[in-house]
Write a protein that holds these residues in place. Sequence first.
Motif, PDB file in Angstrom:
ATOM      1  N   ASP A  44     -24.960  38.548  39.487  1.00 14.82           N
ATOM      2  CA  ASP A  44     -25.046  39.963  40.220  1.00 14.82           C
ATOM      3  C   ASP A  44     -25.627  40.990  39.422  1.00 14.82           C
ATOM      4  OD1 ASP A  44     -24.330  38.288  42.199  1.00 14.82           O
ATOM      5  OD2 ASP A  44     -22.254  39.223  42.156  1.00 14.82           O
ATOM      6  N   ALA A  45     -26.374  42.057  39.934  1.00 13.38           N
ATOM      7  CA  ALA A  45     -26.643  43.234  39.344  1.00 13.38           C
ATOM      8  C   ALA A  45     -26.084  44.523  40.172  1.00 13.38           C
ATOM      9  CB  ALA A  45     -28.382  43.258  39.540  1.00 13.38           C
ATOM     10  N   HIS A  95     -25.818  41.642  30.587  1.00 10.96           N
ATOM     11  CA  HIS A  95     -26.972  41.471  29.879  1.00 10.96           C
ATOM     12  C   HIS A  95     -28.144  42.068  30.431  1.00 10.96           C
ATOM     13  CE1 HIS A  95     -27.395  38.261  32.861  1.00 10.96           C
ATOM     14  NE2 HIS A  95     -28.757  38.243  32.670  1.00 10.96           N
ATOM     15  N   CYS A  96     -29.469  42.194  30.144  1.00 10.23           N
ATOM     16  CA  CYS A  96     -30.696  42.980  30.972  1.00 10.23           C
ATOM     17  C   CYS A  96     -29.921  44.534  31.308  1.00 10.23           C
ATOM     18  CB  CYS A  96     -31.123  42.275  32.112  1.00 10.23           C
ATOM     19  SG  CYS A  96     -32.038  40.608  31.358  1.00 10.23           S
ATOM     20  N   VAL A  97     -29.520  45.374  30.268  1.00  5.69           N
ATOM     21  CA  VAL A  97     -29.216  46.567  30.439  1.00  5.69           C
ATOM     22  C   VAL A  97     -30.101  47.562  30.498  1.00  5.69           C
ATOM     23  CG1 VAL A  97     -27.359  48.208  30.048  1.00  5.69           C
ATOM     24  CG2 VAL A  97     -26.875  45.861  29.647  1.00  5.69           C
ATOM     25  N   THR A 108     -20.735  43.761  26.112  1.00  7.15           N
ATOM     26  CA  THR A 108     -19.435  44.072  26.905  1.00  7.15           C
ATOM     27  C   THR A 108     -19.293  45.484  27.044  1.00  7.15           C
ATOM     28  OG1 THR A 108     -18.547  42.352  25.548  1.00  7.15           O
ATOM     29  CG2 THR A 108     -16.931  43.633  26.497  1.00  7.15           C
ATOM     30  N   LEU A 109     -18.588  45.744  28.308  1.00  4.44           N
ATOM     31  CA  LEU A 109     -18.601  47.107  28.563  1.00  4.44           C
ATOM     32  C   LEU A 109     -17.181  47.599  27.914  1.00  4.44           C
ATOM     33  CD1 LEU A 109     -19.167  47.305  32.357  1.00  4.44           C
ATOM     34  CD2 LEU A 109     -20.702  47.535  30.545  1.00  4.44           C
ATOM     35  N   ILE A 110     -17.105  48.782  27.225  1.00  4.47           N
ATOM     36  CA  ILE A 110     -15.972  48.907  26.310  1.00  4.47           C
ATOM     37  C   ILE A 110     -14.966  50.081  26.916  1.00  4.47           C
ATOM     38  CG2 ILE A 110     -14.902  49.830  23.929  1.00  4.47           C
ATOM     39  CD1 ILE A 110     -16.370  47.081  23.779  1.00  4.47           C
ATOM     40  N   GLU A 146     -24.108  56.087  33.735  1.00  6.06           N
ATOM     41  CA  GLU A 146     -23.218  54.933  34.790  1.00  6.06           C
ATOM     42  C   GLU A 146     -24.253  54.613  35.947  1.00  6.06           C
ATOM     43  OE1 GLU A 146     -21.763  58.456  37.873  1.00  6.06           O
ATOM     44  OE2 GLU A 146     -20.296  57.467  36.738  1.00  6.06           O
ATOM     45  N   SER A 147     -25.296  55.316  35.991  1.00  8.15           N
ATOM     46  CA  SER A 147     -26.287  54.664  37.166  1.00  8.15           C
ATOM     47  C   SER A 147     -27.229  53.564  36.495  1.00  8.15           C
ATOM     48  CB  SER A 147     -27.095  55.797  37.534  1.00  8.15           C
ATOM     49  OG  SER A 147     -27.922  56.608  36.659  1.00  8.15           O
ATOM     50  N   CYS A 148     -27.066  53.425  35.249  1.00  6.70           N
ATOM     51  CA  CYS A 148     -28.253  52.497  34.684  1.00  6.70           C
ATOM     52  C   CYS A 148     -27.496  50.865  35.300  1.00  6.70           C
ATOM     53  CB  CYS A 148     -28.092  52.304  32.988  1.00  6.70           C
ATOM     54  SG  CYS A 148     -28.876  53.787  32.524  1.00  6.70           S
ATOM     55  N   MET A 149     -28.455  50.128  35.719  1.00  6.51           N
ATOM     56  CA  MET A 149     -28.179  48.662  36.154  1.00  6.51           C
ATOM     57  C   MET A 149     -28.038  47.654  35.020  1.00  6.51           C
ATOM     58  SD  MET A 149     -28.296  49.100  39.325  1.00  6.51           S
ATOM     59  CE  MET A 149     -28.554  47.358  40.001  1.00  6.51           C
ATOM     60  N   ALA A 150     -27.260  46.614  35.281  1.00  4.23           N
ATOM     61  CA  ALA A 150     -27.053  45.632  34.505  1.00  4.23           C
ATOM     62  C   ALA A 150     -26.702  44.194  35.287  1.00  4.23           C
ATOM     63  CB  ALA A 150     -25.737  45.973  33.572  1.00  4.23           C
ATOM     64  N   THR A 151     -27.037  43.356  34.596  1.00  2.00           N
ATOM     65  CA  THR A 151     -26.822  42.140  35.281  1.00  2.00           C
ATOM     66  C   THR A 151     -25.487  41.187  34.673  1.00  2.00           C
ATOM     67  OG1 THR A 151     -29.313  41.667  35.532  1.00  2.00           O
ATOM     68  CG2 THR A 151     -27.785  39.727  35.752  1.00  2.00           C
ATOM     69  N   VAL A 152     -24.644  40.883  35.483  1.00  2.30           N
ATOM     70  CA  VAL A 152     -23.477  40.281  35.031  1.00  2.30           C
ATOM     71  C   VAL A 152     -23.522  38.802  34.377  1.00  2.30           C
ATOM     72  CG1 VAL A 152     -21.206  39.877  35.720  1.00  2.30           C
ATOM     73  CG2 VAL A 152     -22.441  41.546  36.663  1.00  2.30           C
TER      74      VAL A 152
END
Length: 302
Positions: A168-169, A182-184, A203-205, A226-232
Amino acid sequence: MSAATLTRRVFGQQVPNFVGLTVSVLSQVSRRYKWKLIQLPKAGSGSAFRRIVHFEDKYTVKPLKVTNLAGRDPVTGRVVANGIGGGIKHKYHWIKWIRDGPEDLNEPPKEEKVLEVFKDGCRTSFVALIGTNRELKYILATENMKPGDILRTHRGIPRNPVRPSEGDAYPLGALPMGTLVHCVEKYPGLGGFLIHSAGTVGTLIKREEDRVVVQMPSKKLFSLHESCMATVGRLSNIEYSSTPIGSAQKNRELGNRPRSGLWHRKTGTAGRKIKPPPRVQHVGGKKSAPCNVLVLNSHHNS
């Protein structure tokens, strides 16, 4: 007649004569002694001189044609990066780096179905073909992704963190701390820019106001919006980094030419770099006798 006008007339007659004389002299110089400046680009890691992908004007899932450069600059044709050449010629699958979805929190997330997961010869991780309605695109496959999975994408940031599934993204601000991604995106709307290699994960710290700190695979910390997309999830093909190449022939199939080393034939430029073995270090055993201290008596010591 003023001095300025006289100077203009004299120099106006002499400059063309001087230029014509210079051109005539240079034309008589043989080609052997002519000098031409060639600016070579910086080699860097050499990845830019491995291949050229012939992209089309509009995004397509059709495999794209590739021109292998073999370490040569595409403009001058000179070798810039050594150790590149040969190998199996692969087709390039165009990755859709931007995961787009609705921003309104009242709308449900966009759902896409995984149709196929396969290996791409131009990258280390596996590639997944996903589709929704009449839209098809390629993304990087995660560790446990398989055909038939449903992937969700949403660009909204709710008050409480979401509970995402692998693939999911979501924006970084919508994910709970400790999520593997990944793919941040480096900037909002740029597309997946960070963490592409096989088996890597971030990893989100922690969260700092409107920023989220992400730990990269290299243990570096990036503070992103915070609005940058990332894939889980973690990227696929985890065994890539720990799998040995196995043979010299396999290394040639990967597009790597032989380099100078112990296995290389002795030549004038790239010879065998054989270094002598280090000396044996004696650890333990008999203790060395203490040195005898000689005391010299003189009137200066008294």
